[in-house]
Design a protein around this motif. Sequence first.
Motif, mmCIF file in Angstrom:
data_model
loop_
_atom_site.group_PDB
_atom_site.id
_atom_site.type_symbol
_atom_site.label_atom_id
_atom_site.label_comp_id
_atom_site.label_asym_id
_atom_site.label_seq_id
_atom_site.Cartn_x
_atom_site.Cartn_y
_atom_site.Cartn_z
ATOM 1 N N PHE A 3 0.820 -1.204 0.000
ATOM 2 C CA PHE A 3 0.000 0.000 0.000
ATOM 3 C C PHE A 3 0.864 1.269 0.000
ATOM 4 O O PHE A 3 0.653 2.178 -0.804
ATOM 5 C CB PHE A 3 -0.908 -0.040 1.238
ATOM 6 C CG PHE A 3 -1.901 1.071 1.294
ATOM 7 C CD1 PHE A 3 -3.157 0.920 0.737
ATOM 8 C CD2 PHE A 3 -1.597 2.269 1.919
ATOM 9 C CE1 PHE A 3 -4.085 1.939 0.778
ATOM 10 C CE2 PHE A 3 -2.523 3.298 1.968
ATOM 11 C CZ PHE A 3 -3.770 3.136 1.401
ATOM 12 N N THR A 4 1.856 1.313 0.894
ATOM 13 C CA THR A 4 2.700 2.505 1.017
ATOM 14 C C THR A 4 3.378 2.812 -0.317
ATOM 15 O O THR A 4 3.354 3.960 -0.785
ATOM 16 C CB THR A 4 3.769 2.281 2.116
ATOM 17 O OG1 THR A 4 3.072 1.942 3.317
ATOM 18 C CG2 THR A 4 4.638 3.491 2.334
ATOM 19 N N GLN A 5 3.929 1.784 -0.915
ATOM 20 C CA GLN A 5 4.612 1.941 -2.201
ATOM 21 C C GLN A 5 3.635 2.419 -3.291
ATOM 22 O O GLN A 5 3.962 3.314 -4.062
ATOM 23 C CB GLN A 5 5.172 0.579 -2.595
ATOM 24 C CG GLN A 5 6.589 0.607 -3.080
ATOM 25 C CD GLN A 5 7.015 -0.811 -3.436
ATOM 26 O OE1 GLN A 5 6.634 -1.778 -2.775
ATOM 27 N NE2 GLN A 5 7.786 -0.926 -4.494
ATOM 28 N N VAL B 176 -9.866 -0.867 4.387
ATOM 29 C CA VAL B 176 -9.707 -1.546 5.669
ATOM 30 C C VAL B 176 -8.974 -2.839 5.348
ATOM 31 O O VAL B 176 -9.396 -3.585 4.466
ATOM 32 C CB VAL B 176 -11.072 -1.861 6.330
ATOM 33 C CG1 VAL B 176 -10.862 -2.586 7.654
ATOM 34 C CG2 VAL B 176 -11.886 -0.593 6.533
ATOM 35 N N GLU B 177 -7.871 -3.054 6.042
ATOM 36 C CA GLU B 177 -7.008 -4.158 5.672
ATOM 37 C C GLU B 177 -6.720 -5.055 6.880
ATOM 38 O O GLU B 177 -6.321 -4.559 7.922
ATOM 39 C CB GLU B 177 -5.702 -3.570 5.158
ATOM 40 C CG GLU B 177 -4.877 -4.470 4.325
ATOM 41 C CD GLU B 177 -4.028 -3.655 3.358
ATOM 42 O OE1 GLU B 177 -4.239 -3.811 2.157
ATOM 43 O OE2 GLU B 177 -3.195 -2.863 3.818
ATOM 44 N N THR B 178 -6.942 -6.349 6.705
ATOM 45 C CA THR B 178 -6.621 -7.295 7.772
ATOM 46 C C THR B 178 -5.529 -8.232 7.276
ATOM 47 O O THR B 178 -5.715 -8.908 6.268
ATOM 48 C CB THR B 178 -7.868 -8.117 8.170
ATOM 49 O OG1 THR B 178 -8.923 -7.194 8.461
ATOM 50 C CG2 THR B 178 -7.609 -8.963 9.405
ATOM 51 N N ILE C 133 3.702 -16.081 3.725
ATOM 52 C CA ILE C 133 4.089 -15.187 4.822
ATOM 53 C C ILE C 133 2.882 -14.409 5.343
ATOM 54 O O ILE C 133 2.714 -14.229 6.533
ATOM 55 C CB ILE C 133 5.147 -14.146 4.336
ATOM 56 C CG1 ILE C 133 6.424 -14.845 3.862
ATOM 57 C CG2 ILE C 133 5.460 -13.096 5.412
ATOM 58 C CD1 ILE C 133 7.224 -15.484 4.988
ATOM 59 N N GLU C 134 2.052 -13.946 4.414
ATOM 60 C CA GLU C 134 0.925 -13.094 4.819
ATOM 61 C C GLU C 134 -0.331 -13.441 4.033
ATOM 62 O O GLU C 134 -0.268 -13.674 2.820
ATOM 63 C CB GLU C 134 1.269 -11.612 4.552
ATOM 64 C CG GLU C 134 0.182 -10.660 5.015
ATOM 65 C CD GLU C 134 0.100 -9.368 4.200
ATOM 66 O OE1 GLU C 134 0.523 -9.362 3.025
ATOM 67 O OE2 GLU C 134 -0.397 -8.365 4.740
ATOM 68 N N TYR C 135 -1.449 -13.464 4.742
ATOM 69 C CA TYR C 135 -2.744 -13.564 4.056
ATOM 70 C C TYR C 135 -3.509 -12.304 4.419
ATOM 71 O O TYR C 135 -3.702 -12.008 5.612
ATOM 72 C CB TYR C 135 -3.516 -14.812 4.511
ATOM 73 C CG TYR C 135 -4.851 -14.926 3.818
ATOM 74 C CD1 TYR C 135 -4.913 -15.346 2.494
ATOM 75 C CD2 TYR C 135 -6.030 -14.596 4.462
ATOM 76 C CE1 TYR C 135 -6.125 -15.434 1.836
ATOM 77 C CE2 TYR C 135 -7.251 -14.684 3.809
ATOM 78 C CZ TYR C 135 -7.287 -15.103 2.505
ATOM 79 O OH TYR C 135 -8.488 -15.179 1.850
HETATM 80 C C1 GLP Z 1 -1.272 -4.157 0.192
HETATM 81 C C2 GLP Z 1 -1.610 -5.620 0.309
HETATM 82 C C3 GLP Z 1 -1.477 -6.165 1.722
HETATM 83 C C4 GLP Z 1 -0.218 -5.701 2.393
HETATM 84 C C5 GLP Z 1 -0.060 -4.211 2.278
HETATM 85 C C6 GLP Z 1 1.266 -3.761 2.854
HETATM 86 O O1 GLP Z 1 -2.307 -3.339 0.578
HETATM 87 N N1 GLP Z 1 -2.935 -5.901 -0.173
HETATM 88 O O2 GLP Z 1 -1.449 -7.559 1.626
HETATM 89 O O3 GLP Z 1 -0.258 -6.046 3.762
HETATM 90 O O4 GLP Z 1 -0.119 -3.804 0.943
HETATM 91 O O5 GLP Z 1 1.252 -2.391 2.893
HETATM 92 P P1 GLP Z 1 2.315 -1.569 3.687
HETATM 93 O O6 GLP Z 1 3.642 -2.078 3.246
HETATM 94 O O7 GLP Z 1 2.060 -0.154 3.321
HETATM 95 O O8 GLP Z 1 2.093 -1.821 5.161
#
Ligand code: GLP
Length: 248
Positions: A90-92, A145-147, A223-225
Amino acid sequence: MTSLVKAGPLPRYYQLMEIVREQIRTGAWQPGAAIPSERELCEQHGISRMTARQAIIELVHDGLLYREQGRGTFVAKPRIAQHLLSLTGFTQDMQAREVRPGAQVLTAEMWPADDTTADRLRIKPGQPVYRLRRLRLADAEPLAVETSVVSFLGCERLLDDDLAKASLYHLLESKYDLSLGEAEQEVEAHSAHGDHAKLLGLPEGAPVLRTRRLTYDKRRQPIEYATSVYRGDKYTFYTHLRRYGHPS
Ligand code: GLP
């Protein structure tokens, strides 16, 4: 400003839409600026009230304009596009579009993996995973909204990180030495209800886009879901398609 062609194949409301689009595209009308009233548009272009109204309604529908009760019609901010080509966070994504990223941490905790999560992340059920719920902001406005559910050896150390400020992807790669490699992602249409609607500042039932992403490291260990719910009026998923294996 281009003027309306009275006789021609294109309906007048459509011509007016094109004129408004051009004003926005060229920056003559900036995001947040009020556009002329229906009456002014009628006078300027010699069209009926109904024609002006139809053009505005369509442009509101397309997300180029928005209306505020009793105040008028305004130019909307352009949508944010996520290019579905490379694995970015997201940040990128925000920084690439010169939008200021932000986050509000709703919950950050360790959680025992249920069977489905364990299966996805290829771990044992009950194993503690780091669970993070954030409201993601773009120029201080709610966008998603992100989980995230994260699993790696020592993932509980993430509890000490400030995820309101730091990027999760950046932390995983720089502090925890994980190399993110690839992800699988699904995008679905949904409508916002309850908590999601409130957090995103949307009326009940408003359209949202939901993504589910499973991110792997370079060795293809999950690593991440993450499940993300984006405002449907502010976000676009962009894909570049190429035709393969077709005789020319
Ligand atoms: C996106 C992905 C997420 C991930 C996030 C990380 O939004 N859908 O899976 O967690 O980017 O974002 P950041 O690196 O800004 O925390």
